[in-house]
Design a protein around this motif. Structure first.
Motif, PDB file in Angstrom:
ATOM      1  N   VAL A   8       0.823  -1.216   0.000  1.00  0.00           N
ATOM      2  CA  VAL A   8       0.000   0.000   0.000  1.00  0.00           C
ATOM      3  C   VAL A   8       0.858   1.268   0.000  1.00  0.00           C
ATOM      4  CG1 VAL A   8      -1.824   1.275   1.203  1.00  0.00           C
ATOM      5  CG2 VAL A   8      -1.908  -1.221   1.081  1.00  0.00           C
ATOM      6  N   GLY A   9       1.914   1.289   0.804  1.00  0.00           N
ATOM      7  CA  GLY A   9       2.882   2.385   0.730  1.00  0.00           C
ATOM      8  C   GLY A   9       2.511   3.652   1.464  1.00  0.00           C
ATOM      9  N   CYS A  10       2.018   3.543   2.707  1.00  0.00           N
ATOM     10  CA  CYS A  10       1.703   4.746   3.493  1.00  0.00           C
ATOM     11  C   CYS A  10       3.001   5.449   3.914  1.00  0.00           C
ATOM     12  CB  CYS A  10       0.912   4.369   4.739  1.00  0.00           C
ATOM     13  SG  CYS A  10      -0.606   3.457   4.386  1.00  0.00           S
ATOM     14  N   ALA A  11       3.108   6.734   3.593  1.00  0.00           N
ATOM     15  CA  ALA A  11       4.346   7.470   3.862  1.00  0.00           C
ATOM     16  C   ALA A  11       4.678   7.520   5.342  1.00  0.00           C
ATOM     17  CB  ALA A  11       4.229   8.887   3.299  1.00  0.00           C
ATOM     18  N   TRP A  12       3.655   7.561   6.201  1.00  0.00           N
ATOM     19  CA  TRP A  12       3.869   7.703   7.645  1.00  0.00           C
ATOM     20  C   TRP A  12       3.781   6.372   8.392  1.00  0.00           C
ATOM     21  CZ3 TRP A  12      -0.756   5.751   8.769  1.00  0.00           C
ATOM     22  CH2 TRP A  12      -1.839   6.052   7.911  1.00  0.00           C
ATOM     23  N   CYS A  13       3.822   5.273   7.661  1.00  0.00           N
ATOM     24  CA  CYS A  13       3.726   3.944   8.281  1.00  0.00           C
ATOM     25  C   CYS A  13       4.834   3.748   9.306  1.00  0.00           C
ATOM     26  CB  CYS A  13       3.834   2.874   7.197  1.00  0.00           C
ATOM     27  SG  CYS A  13       3.837   1.186   7.832  1.00  0.00           S
ATOM     28  N   ASP A  14       4.480   3.180  10.467  1.00  0.00           N
ATOM     29  CA  ASP A  14       5.485   2.919  11.496  1.00  0.00           C
ATOM     30  C   ASP A  14       5.914   1.457  11.529  1.00  0.00           C
ATOM     31  OD1 ASP A  14       3.192   1.828  12.550  1.00  0.00           O
ATOM     32  OD2 ASP A  14       3.174   3.032  14.382  1.00  0.00           O
ATOM     33  N   THR A  15       5.510   0.690  10.499  1.00  0.00           N
ATOM     34  CA  THR A  15       5.956  -0.705  10.396  1.00  0.00           C
ATOM     35  C   THR A  15       6.450  -0.995   8.972  1.00  0.00           C
ATOM     36  OG1 THR A  15       3.688  -1.455   9.946  1.00  0.00           O
ATOM     37  CG2 THR A  15       4.454  -1.549  12.244  1.00  0.00           C
ATOM     38  N   LYS A  16       7.271  -0.110   8.441  1.00  0.00           N
ATOM     39  CA  LYS A  16       7.769  -0.293   7.072  1.00  0.00           C
ATOM     40  C   LYS A  16       8.626  -1.550   6.929  1.00  0.00           C
ATOM     41  CE  LYS A  16       7.554   4.566   5.708  1.00  0.00           C
ATOM     42  NZ  LYS A  16       8.290   5.768   5.224  1.00  0.00           N
ATOM     43  N   HIS A  17       9.117  -2.064   8.049  1.00  0.00           N
ATOM     44  CA  HIS A  17       9.914  -3.295   7.993  1.00  0.00           C
ATOM     45  C   HIS A  17       9.070  -4.515   7.614  1.00  0.00           C
ATOM     46  CE1 HIS A  17       8.250  -2.992  12.060  1.00  0.00           C
ATOM     47  NE2 HIS A  17       8.329  -4.315  12.134  1.00  0.00           N
ATOM     48  N   THR A  18       7.736  -4.345   7.565  1.00  0.00           N
ATOM     49  CA  THR A  18       6.867  -5.460   7.177  1.00  0.00           C
ATOM     50  C   THR A  18       6.466  -5.408   5.704  1.00  0.00           C
ATOM     51  OG1 THR A  18       4.807  -4.293   7.725  1.00  0.00           O
ATOM     52  CG2 THR A  18       5.901  -5.512   9.512  1.00  0.00           C
ATOM     53  N   TRP A  19       6.919  -4.432   4.973  1.00  0.00           N
ATOM     54  CA  TRP A  19       6.436  -4.249   3.603  1.00  0.00           C
ATOM     55  C   TRP A  19       6.897  -5.347   2.650  1.00  0.00           C
ATOM     56  CZ3 TRP A  19       6.806   1.659   2.063  1.00  0.00           C
ATOM     57  CH2 TRP A  19       5.945   2.395   2.896  1.00  0.00           C
ATOM     58  N   ALA A  20       8.199  -5.589   2.609  1.00  0.00           N
ATOM     59  CA  ALA A  20       8.766  -6.490   1.601  1.00  0.00           C
ATOM     60  C   ALA A  20       8.782  -7.932   2.082  1.00  0.00           C
ATOM     61  CB  ALA A  20      10.190  -6.050   1.257  1.00  0.00           C
ATOM     62  N   ILE A  21       8.541  -8.849   1.147  1.00  0.00           N
ATOM     63  CA  ILE A  21       8.681 -10.273   1.430  1.00  0.00           C
ATOM     64  C   ILE A  21       9.927 -10.756   0.693  1.00  0.00           C
ATOM     65  CG2 ILE A  21       7.633 -12.557   1.233  1.00  0.00           C
ATOM     66  CD1 ILE A  21       4.898 -11.235   1.325  1.00  0.00           C
ATOM     67  N   ASN A  22      11.031 -10.742   1.394  1.00  0.00           N
ATOM     68  CA  ASN A  22      12.301 -11.192   0.828  1.00  0.00           C
ATOM     69  C   ASN A  22      12.593 -12.598   1.331  1.00  0.00           C
ATOM     70  OD1 ASN A  22      12.866  -8.708  -0.479  1.00  0.00           O
ATOM     71  ND2 ASN A  22      13.535  -7.833   1.471  1.00  0.00           N
ATOM     72  N   MET A  23      12.789 -13.521   0.403  1.00  0.00           N
ATOM     73  CA  MET A  23      13.028 -14.900   0.800  1.00  0.00           C
ATOM     74  C   MET A  23      14.312 -15.040   1.611  1.00  0.00           C
ATOM     75  SD  MET A  23      10.300 -16.161  -0.229  1.00  0.00           S
ATOM     76  CE  MET A  23      10.642 -17.837   0.317  1.00  0.00           C
ATOM     77  N   GLU A  24      15.260 -14.119   1.400  1.00  0.00           N
ATOM     78  CA  GLU A  24      16.508 -14.171   2.165  1.00  0.00           C
ATOM     79  C   GLU A  24      16.277 -13.842   3.644  1.00  0.00           C
ATOM     80  OE1 GLU A  24      16.803 -11.065  -0.490  1.00  0.00           O
ATOM     81  OE2 GLU A  24      15.784 -12.862  -1.253  1.00  0.00           O
ATOM     82  N   GLN A  25      15.132 -13.235   3.944  1.00  0.00           N
ATOM     83  CA  GLN A  25      14.826 -12.849   5.324  1.00  0.00           C
ATOM     84  C   GLN A  25      14.007 -13.912   6.060  1.00  0.00           C
ATOM     85  OE1 GLN A  25      16.143 -10.208   6.590  1.00  0.00           O
ATOM     86  NE2 GLN A  25      16.821  -9.097   4.774  1.00  0.00           N
ATOM     87  N   GLN A  26      13.740 -15.035   5.405  1.00  0.00           N
ATOM     88  CA  GLN A  26      12.949 -16.073   6.057  1.00  0.00           C
ATOM     89  C   GLN A  26      13.792 -16.803   7.104  1.00  0.00           C
ATOM     90  OE1 GLN A  26      11.159 -18.952   3.439  1.00  0.00           O
ATOM     91  NE2 GLN A  26      10.223 -20.114   5.108  1.00  0.00           N
ATOM     92  N   VAL A  27      13.201 -16.943   8.297  1.00  0.00           N
ATOM     93  CA  VAL A  27      13.852 -17.652   9.399  1.00  0.00           C
ATOM     94  C   VAL A  27      12.829 -18.606  10.009  1.00  0.00           C
ATOM     95  CG1 VAL A  27      15.477 -15.768   9.888  1.00  0.00           C
ATOM     96  CG2 VAL A  27      13.246 -15.807  11.040  1.00  0.00           C
ATOM     97  N   ASP A  28      13.201 -19.301  11.078  1.00  0.00           N
ATOM     98  CA  ASP A  28      12.216 -20.160  11.724  1.00  0.00           C
ATOM     99  C   ASP A  28      11.473 -19.390  12.816  1.00  0.00           C
ATOM    100  OD1 ASP A  28      13.805 -20.213  14.100  1.00  0.00           O
ATOM    101  OD2 ASP A  28      14.891 -21.954  13.375  1.00  0.00           O
ATOM    102  N   LEU A  29      10.394 -19.973  13.320  1.00  0.00           N
ATOM    103  CA  LEU A  29       9.532 -19.286  14.288  1.00  0.00           C
ATOM    104  C   LEU A  29      10.276 -18.951  15.564  1.00  0.00           C
ATOM    105  CD1 LEU A  29       6.790 -18.176  15.078  1.00  0.00           C
ATOM    106  CD2 LEU A  29       6.091 -20.488  15.745  1.00  0.00           C
TER     107      LEU A  29
END
Length: 221
Positions: A32-53
């Motif tokens: 969605v791309g809200c300029a004032w979003c305080d959780t921008k770290h949740t925007w991208a789904i990068n497979m390199e960032q996948q970890v276990d629970l």
């Protein structure tokens, strides 16, 4: 499987459930791309960032790391952590990128109530007994439109405001879609005096309600 960025227990600080103990499940992914979003770290789904629970549950700070999680594994995590809250808030990111029916049904079967916080830009796939909070994100960078079906499904509409144009945009949206008799909350984007005063005045004018992000005043997550 759900891409989970974060799981934590706290007090719901916004909308109709303000003050209620809640478990927050934050999902990864949002275009969605809200300029004032305080959780921008949740925007991208990068497979390199996948970890276990286990790595996600051990996080001490915001990050783009996420884990693929089943509803069963999520419920097991609640038990492992000894969570006492019985209300689960599914947020993001944009949670309605996912089919939330299996997750909400699994929660309900174990005695949890569920709530979704969504921008209203994706079809809402959730059981009828799930509480839906639509926070309409208008004219954002992603170019997504607010769906009429999302507004109709909403149990409450919670709109962030910083200036008069944000109030005007909400009035236009509700009028265009003939949204009547819904719970409507205005929420100052910041804790600044000007935004709060605008929200208060507009709530009085339109007979709406005020949501002030109590968790930020308390200094909790």
């Amino acid at each position: 499987m759900y891409k989970v960025n974060e799981v934590f227990q706290t007090i719901q600080g916004e909308g109709s459930f303000t003050g209620m103990p809640a478990i927050f499940v934050r999902l990864q992914g949002c275009p969605v791309g809200c300029a004032w979003c305080d959780t921008k770290h949740t925007w991208a789904i990068n497979m390199e960032q996948q970890v276990d629970l286990a790595q996600v549950s051990a996080k001490q700070a915001d990050s783009e790391f996420w884990a693929n999680v089943t509803p069963k594994a999520l419920l097991a995590l609640f038990a492992e952590r000894g969570y006492q809250a019985r209300h689960v808030v599914i947020t993001g990111g944009e949670p309605c990128m996912y089919d939330l029916v299996p997750l909400c049904q699994a929660l309900s079967e174990q005695g949890y109530s569920s709530q979704i916080e969504t921008s209203g830009t994706f079809e809402i796939k959730a059981p009828a007994d799930c509480w839906v909070t639509v926070s309409p994100k208008l004219n954002m960078a992603g170019g997504y439109k607010i769906l009429a079906s999302a507004l109709q499904r909403a149990d409450e509409i919670k709109h962030p405001v910083a200036m008069q144009k944000h109030v005007d945009e909400l009035v236009t949206l509700l009028t265009e879609h003939q949204i009547l008799n819904k719970l409507v909350y205005l929420q100052p984007i910041s804790q600044q005096k000007r935004a709060t005063e605008l929200a208060i005045a507009s709530c009085i004018q339109h007979n709406w309600r005020l949501s002030v992000q109590v968790h930020k005043y308390l200094g909790i997550e």
